[in-house]
Scaffold this motif. Structure first.
Motif, PDB file in Angstrom:
ATOM      1  N   ALA A  72       0.631  -0.986   0.182  1.00 19.59           N
ATOM      2  CA  ALA A  72       0.584   0.403  -0.142  1.00 19.59           C
ATOM      3  C   ALA A  72       0.895   1.073  -0.098  1.00 19.59           C
ATOM      4  N   LYS A  73       1.910   0.984  -0.888  1.00 20.28           N
ATOM      5  CA  LYS A  73       2.877   2.128  -0.958  1.00 20.28           C
ATOM      6  C   LYS A  73       2.300   3.389  -2.460  1.00 20.28           C
ATOM      7  N   GLY A  74       2.467   2.861  -2.999  1.00 30.07           N
ATOM      8  CA  GLY A  74       1.761   3.687  -4.589  1.00 30.07           C
ATOM      9  C   GLY A  74       1.639   4.970  -4.715  1.00 30.07           C
ATOM     10  N   ALA A  75      -0.265   5.088  -4.348  1.00 30.46           N
ATOM     11  CA  ALA A  75      -0.580   6.421  -3.928  1.00 30.46           C
ATOM     12  C   ALA A  75       0.690   7.007  -2.791  1.00 30.46           C
ATOM     13  N   ASN A  76       1.192   6.740  -1.716  1.00 33.61           N
ATOM     14  CA  ASN A  76       2.129   7.695  -1.308  1.00 33.61           C
ATOM     15  C   ASN A  76       3.564   8.253  -1.751  1.00 33.61           C
ATOM     16  N   LEU A  77       3.382   7.282  -2.192  1.00 32.54           N
ATOM     17  CA  LEU A  77       4.753   7.706  -3.379  1.00 32.54           C
ATOM     18  C   LEU A  77       4.202   8.887  -4.599  1.00 32.54           C
ATOM     19  N   ALA A  78       3.336   8.118  -4.675  1.00 31.04           N
ATOM     20  CA  ALA A  78       3.137   9.423  -6.176  1.00 31.04           C
ATOM     21  C   ALA A  78       3.362  10.703  -5.695  1.00 31.04           C
ATOM     22  N   ILE A  79       2.488  11.107  -3.915  1.00 30.97           N
ATOM     23  CA  ILE A  79       1.965  11.957  -3.702  1.00 30.97           C
ATOM     24  C   ILE A  79       3.444  12.540  -3.072  1.00 30.97           C
ATOM     25  N   MET A  80       4.235  12.132  -2.518  1.00 36.13           N
ATOM     26  CA  MET A  80       5.477  12.402  -2.511  1.00 36.13           C
ATOM     27  C   MET A  80       6.009  12.654  -3.499  1.00 36.13           C
ATOM     28  N   GLU A  81       6.150  12.370  -4.860  1.00 33.28           N
ATOM     29  CA  GLU A  81       7.021  12.549  -6.017  1.00 33.28           C
ATOM     30  C   GLU A  81       6.486  13.822  -6.011  1.00 33.28           C
ATOM     31  N   ALA A  82       5.352  14.234  -6.158  1.00 29.47           N
ATOM     32  CA  ALA A  82       4.588  15.206  -6.659  1.00 29.47           C
ATOM     33  C   ALA A  82       5.142  16.720  -5.309  1.00 29.47           C
ATOM     34  N   GLU A  83       4.979  16.517  -4.037  1.00 28.19           N
ATOM     35  CA  GLU A  83       5.276  17.329  -3.229  1.00 28.19           C
ATOM     36  C   GLU A  83       6.658  17.658  -3.093  1.00 28.19           C
ATOM     37  N   VAL A  84       7.537  16.649  -3.211  1.00 28.87           N
ATOM     38  CA  VAL A  84       8.865  17.335  -2.581  1.00 28.87           C
ATOM     39  C   VAL A  84       9.848  17.888  -4.043  1.00 28.87           C
ATOM     40  N   PRO A  85       9.270  17.878  -5.756  1.00 27.91           N
ATOM     41  CA  PRO A  85      10.202  18.795  -6.557  1.00 27.91           C
ATOM     42  C   PRO A  85       9.233  20.006  -6.794  1.00 27.91           C
ATOM     43  N   ALA A  86       8.121  19.625  -6.223  1.00 23.40           N
ATOM     44  CA  ALA A  86       7.229  20.984  -5.734  1.00 23.40           C
ATOM     45  C   ALA A  86       7.152  22.703  -5.460  1.00 23.40           C
ATOM     46  N   VAL A  96      10.806  23.112  -6.685  1.00 24.33           N
ATOM     47  CA  VAL A  96      10.708  24.386  -7.417  1.00 24.33           C
ATOM     48  C   VAL A  96      10.828  26.043  -6.975  1.00 24.33           C
ATOM     49  N   VAL A  97      10.154  26.152  -5.625  1.00 21.24           N
ATOM     50  CA  VAL A  97      10.014  27.374  -4.747  1.00 21.24           C
ATOM     51  C   VAL A  97      11.000  27.805  -4.557  1.00 21.24           C
ATOM     52  N   ALA A 119      13.575  26.656  -5.540  1.00 20.80           N
ATOM     53  CA  ALA A 119      14.820  27.645  -6.252  1.00 20.80           C
ATOM     54  C   ALA A 119      14.224  28.779  -6.978  1.00 20.80           C
ATOM     55  N   LEU A 120      13.464  28.926  -7.289  1.00 18.01           N
ATOM     56  CA  LEU A 120      12.602  30.042  -7.518  1.00 18.01           C
ATOM     57  C   LEU A 120      13.141  31.093  -6.573  1.00 18.01           C
ATOM     58  N   ASP A 121      13.541  31.061  -5.114  1.00 21.84           N
ATOM     59  CA  ASP A 121      13.924  31.706  -4.122  1.00 21.84           C
ATOM     60  C   ASP A 121      16.054  31.742  -3.998  1.00 21.84           C
ATOM     61  N   GLY A 122      16.221  31.038  -5.126  1.00 20.83           N
ATOM     62  CA  GLY A 122      17.719  30.853  -4.811  1.00 20.83           C
ATOM     63  C   GLY A 122      18.627  29.996  -4.645  1.00 20.83           C
ATOM     64  N   ASP A 123      17.570  28.907  -4.550  1.00 22.49           N
ATOM     65  CA  ASP A 123      18.339  27.977  -3.718  1.00 22.49           C
ATOM     66  C   ASP A 123      18.145  26.700  -4.697  1.00 22.49           C
ATOM     67  N   GLU A 124      18.601  25.982  -5.562  1.00 20.27           N
ATOM     68  CA  GLU A 124      19.089  25.149  -6.100  1.00 20.27           C
ATOM     69  C   GLU A 124      19.397  23.639  -5.633  1.00 20.27           C
ATOM     70  N   GLN A 125      19.436  23.816  -4.248  1.00 19.50           N
ATOM     71  CA  GLN A 125      19.955  22.336  -4.086  1.00 19.50           C
ATOM     72  C   GLN A 125      18.799  21.004  -3.618  1.00 19.50           C
ATOM     73  N   PRO A 126      17.324  21.886  -2.940  1.00 14.23           N
ATOM     74  CA  PRO A 126      16.713  21.030  -3.472  1.00 14.23           C
ATOM     75  C   PRO A 126      16.000  20.534  -4.534  1.00 14.23           C
ATOM     76  N   LEU A 127      16.192  21.327  -5.034  1.00 11.60           N
ATOM     77  CA  LEU A 127      16.113  20.454  -7.375  1.00 11.60           C
ATOM     78  C   LEU A 127      17.498  19.537  -7.161  1.00 11.60           C
ATOM     79  N   ALA A 128      18.797  19.447  -6.707  1.00  8.17           N
ATOM     80  CA  ALA A 128      19.647  19.019  -7.026  1.00  8.17           C
ATOM     81  C   ALA A 128      19.642  17.288  -6.822  1.00  8.17           C
ATOM     82  N   ALA A 129      19.221  17.705  -5.317  1.00 10.21           N
ATOM     83  CA  ALA A 129      18.804  16.149  -4.254  1.00 10.21           C
ATOM     84  C   ALA A 129      17.664  15.471  -4.894  1.00 10.21           C
ATOM     85  N   TYR A 130      16.525  15.672  -5.521  1.00 12.28           N
ATOM     86  CA  TYR A 130      15.364  14.985  -6.485  1.00 12.28           C
ATOM     87  C   TYR A 130      15.452  13.722  -6.053  1.00 12.28           C
TER      88      TYR A 130
END
Length: 213
Positions: free
Chosen positions: A130-144, A147-148, A150-161
């Motif tokens: 029962a992990k499919g939906a949890n992972l899908a939500i996390m994999e959408a929330e983390v890059p979103a 991106v926020v 990165a727009l503020d000038g911090d690229e590290q979270p994108l690089a760690a995705y």
């Protein structure tokens, strides 16, 4: 497909197990998620809402869902879930029936430059844990969120995705559940059950992985 544009590997494994998954327009018959092990195969009961319940039945790979009539499905559930001992199942219309092959896939990496894979294109995990939906939500929330940043000038979270250990942990949890629930497939099934029943550390590991990833 978008994921083919991401250089890397797609890790696949076929467990040789298939489930017939059905939706029933009935309230849950049991107080919690219930898994049944039977000589005829696995059966599962999982509530989806106050009036809808998901059921699973292990079936031979390549089976045709249309050969499973309502009567045949309810009869198999009754036998595998021992309703004569634990109480009758609420029966009603079946609104969906399809075959799910338990063969997870995980992409590595899940990012290439400004292209990010999310949901099933990033990781397709079997429903056993029962992990499919949890992972899908996390994999959408983390890059979103990244991106926020990165727009503020911090690229590290994108690089760690691409480095999300929880994806592989969910994959391992799913594999462990498949071994546990299908004694016909894994000969170490009895040892798994004995350890889960008797070992507190194993119980804690199971609980943490089932609800905590």
């Amino acid at each position: 497909m978008t994921r083919t544009a991401v250089p890397g590997r797609r890790y696949r494994h076929d467990h040789g197990v298939s489930w017939l998954t059905v939706l029933a327009e009935v309230p849950q018959s049991m107080a919690a998620v219930t898994c049944a092990l039977h000589d005829g195969g696995f059966a599962g009961h999982m509530a989806r809402s106050s009036g809808v319940t998901r059921y699973y039945l292990q079936v031979p790979p390549g089976d045709d869902p249309e050969t499973w009539t309502d009567e045949r499905i309810w009869a198999a559930l009754d036998v595998r879930m021992r309703t004569g001992v634990f109480g009758q199942l609420e029966q009603g219309p079946l609104t969906e029936r399809r075959i799910v092959r338990l063969r997870p896939e995980v992409s590595d990496p899940i990012q290439h430059e400004r292209l990010f894979l999310v949901g099933d294109s990033a990781s397709l995990i079997s429903p056993s844990a029962a992990k499919g939906a949890n992972l899908a939500i996390m994999e959408a929330e983390v890059p979103a969120s990244a991106v926020v940043s990165a727009l503020d000038g911090d690229e590290q979270p994108l690089a760690a995705y691409s480095h999300l250990p929880c994806v592989w942990r969910a994959r391992e949890s799913s594999r462990w559940m498949i071994d546990l629930l299908h004694p016909q497939v894994d000969g170490f099934h009895r040892a798994l059950l004995d350890s889960l029943r008797e070992c507190r550390a194993h119980q804690n590991y199971f609980a943490e992985n089932y609800v905590g990833i």
